[in-house]
Design a protein around this motif. Structure first.
Motif, mmCIF file in Angstrom:
data_model
loop_
_atom_site.group_PDB
_atom_site.id
_atom_site.type_symbol
_atom_site.label_atom_id
_atom_site.label_comp_id
_atom_site.label_asym_id
_atom_site.label_seq_id
_atom_site.Cartn_x
_atom_site.Cartn_y
_atom_site.Cartn_z
ATOM 1 N N THR A 224 -7.017 20.846 16.652
ATOM 2 C CA THR A 224 -6.882 22.212 17.123
ATOM 3 C C THR A 224 -5.882 22.946 16.242
ATOM 4 O O THR A 224 -5.294 22.353 15.345
ATOM 5 C CB THR A 224 -6.460 22.257 18.608
ATOM 6 O OG1 THR A 224 -6.521 23.594 19.077
ATOM 7 C CG2 THR A 224 -5.080 21.689 18.817
ATOM 8 N N VAL B 298 -2.476 25.650 16.282
ATOM 9 C CA VAL B 298 -1.438 26.295 17.080
ATOM 10 C C VAL B 298 -1.637 27.802 16.946
ATOM 11 O O VAL B 298 -1.722 28.331 15.835
ATOM 12 C CB VAL B 298 -0.029 25.892 16.592
ATOM 13 C CG1 VAL B 298 1.038 26.611 17.405
ATOM 14 C CG2 VAL B 298 0.155 24.384 16.668
ATOM 15 N N LEU B 299 -1.737 28.455 18.078
ATOM 16 C CA LEU B 299 -1.946 29.897 18.082
ATOM 17 C C LEU B 299 -0.658 30.617 17.680
ATOM 18 O O LEU B 299 0.427 30.025 17.678
ATOM 19 C CB LEU B 299 -2.403 30.355 19.471
ATOM 20 C CG LEU B 299 -3.677 29.683 20.001
ATOM 21 C CD1 LEU B 299 -3.968 30.135 21.421
ATOM 22 C CD2 LEU B 299 -4.854 29.975 19.085
ATOM 23 N N GLU B 300 -0.765 31.891 17.332
ATOM 24 C CA GLU B 300 0.400 32.660 16.885
ATOM 25 C C GLU B 300 1.500 32.716 17.935
ATOM 26 O O GLU B 300 2.677 32.787 17.602
ATOM 27 C CB GLU B 300 -0.026 34.076 16.496
ATOM 28 C CG GLU B 300 -0.787 34.115 15.190
ATOM 29 C CD GLU B 300 -1.102 35.535 14.759
ATOM 30 O OE1 GLU B 300 -0.379 36.470 15.169
ATOM 31 O OE2 GLU B 300 -2.056 35.702 13.996
ATOM 32 N N ASN B 301 1.133 32.646 19.214
ATOM 33 C CA ASN B 301 2.134 32.683 20.279
ATOM 34 C C ASN B 301 2.706 31.288 20.581
ATOM 35 O O ASN B 301 3.459 31.108 21.522
ATOM 36 C CB ASN B 301 1.547 33.313 21.551
ATOM 37 C CG ASN B 301 0.374 32.514 22.094
ATOM 38 O OD1 ASN B 301 0.019 31.475 21.583
ATOM 39 N ND2 ASN B 301 -0.228 33.033 23.143
ATOM 40 N N GLY B 302 2.320 30.284 19.773
ATOM 41 C CA GLY B 302 2.850 28.935 19.935
ATOM 42 C C GLY B 302 2.073 28.072 20.908
ATOM 43 O O GLY B 302 2.424 26.915 21.128
ATOM 44 N N MET B 303 1.036 28.592 21.467
ATOM 45 C CA MET B 303 0.245 27.828 22.438
ATOM 46 C C MET B 303 -0.741 26.917 21.714
ATOM 47 O O MET B 303 -1.226 27.242 20.641
ATOM 48 C CB MET B 303 -0.527 28.784 23.355
ATOM 49 C CG MET B 303 0.348 29.710 24.176
ATOM 50 S SD MET B 303 1.315 28.845 25.413
ATOM 51 C CE MET B 303 0.067 28.459 26.594
ATOM 52 N N ILE B 304 -1.030 25.799 22.358
ATOM 53 C CA ILE B 304 -2.020 24.853 21.848
ATOM 54 C C ILE B 304 -3.091 24.711 22.918
ATOM 55 O O ILE B 304 -2.783 24.438 24.073
ATOM 56 C CB ILE B 304 -1.399 23.473 21.564
ATOM 57 C CG1 ILE B 304 -0.320 23.588 20.499
ATOM 58 C CG2 ILE B 304 -2.461 22.479 21.140
ATOM 59 C CD1 ILE B 304 0.453 22.313 20.283
ATOM 60 N N GLN B 305 -4.330 24.884 22.536
ATOM 61 C CA GLN B 305 -5.427 24.724 23.486
ATOM 62 C C GLN B 305 -6.125 23.399 23.197
ATOM 63 O O GLN B 305 -6.527 23.126 22.063
ATOM 64 C CB GLN B 305 -6.422 25.873 23.362
ATOM 65 C CG GLN B 305 -5.858 27.195 23.777
ATOM 66 C CD GLN B 305 -6.876 28.312 23.646
ATOM 67 O OE1 GLN B 305 -7.888 28.182 22.989
ATOM 68 N NE2 GLN B 305 -6.581 29.434 24.298
#
Length: 80
Positions: free
Chosen positions: A8, A10-17
């Motif tokens: 996956t 890491v999204l720009e907001n630091g979240m991992i889906q």
């Protein structure tokens, strides 16, 4: 111990889906994060042929020696 592997970003907001992890609700888990390194060799492999890569790497390795003479000497001794 069960192990699962997901790839996956890491999204720009630091979240991992992570997909399909709802079955682990209310359970303790351990998370390991391994940052993938860019494969720079793949880029050069596309632009260069394999023999060119080999000669670029080993060019000058046997300075002052003629490789064909060494091959001939080796084969002459081997098949006496």
């Amino acid at each position: 111990m069960e192990a699962y592997k997901f790839e996956t970003t890491v999204l720009e907001n630091g979240m991992i889906q992570l997909p399909e992890i709802s079955k682990f609700a209310n359970r303790q888990i351990e998370i390991f994060i391994v940052v993938k390194q860019e494969d720079k060799q793949a880029d050069t492999a596309i632009n260069k042929l394999m023999p060119e890569q080999f000669t670029d790497k080993w060019k000058g390795f046997l300075k002052g020696v003629e490789p064909d003479d060494l091959k001939f000497q080796y084969l002459s001794e081997k098949f006496k």
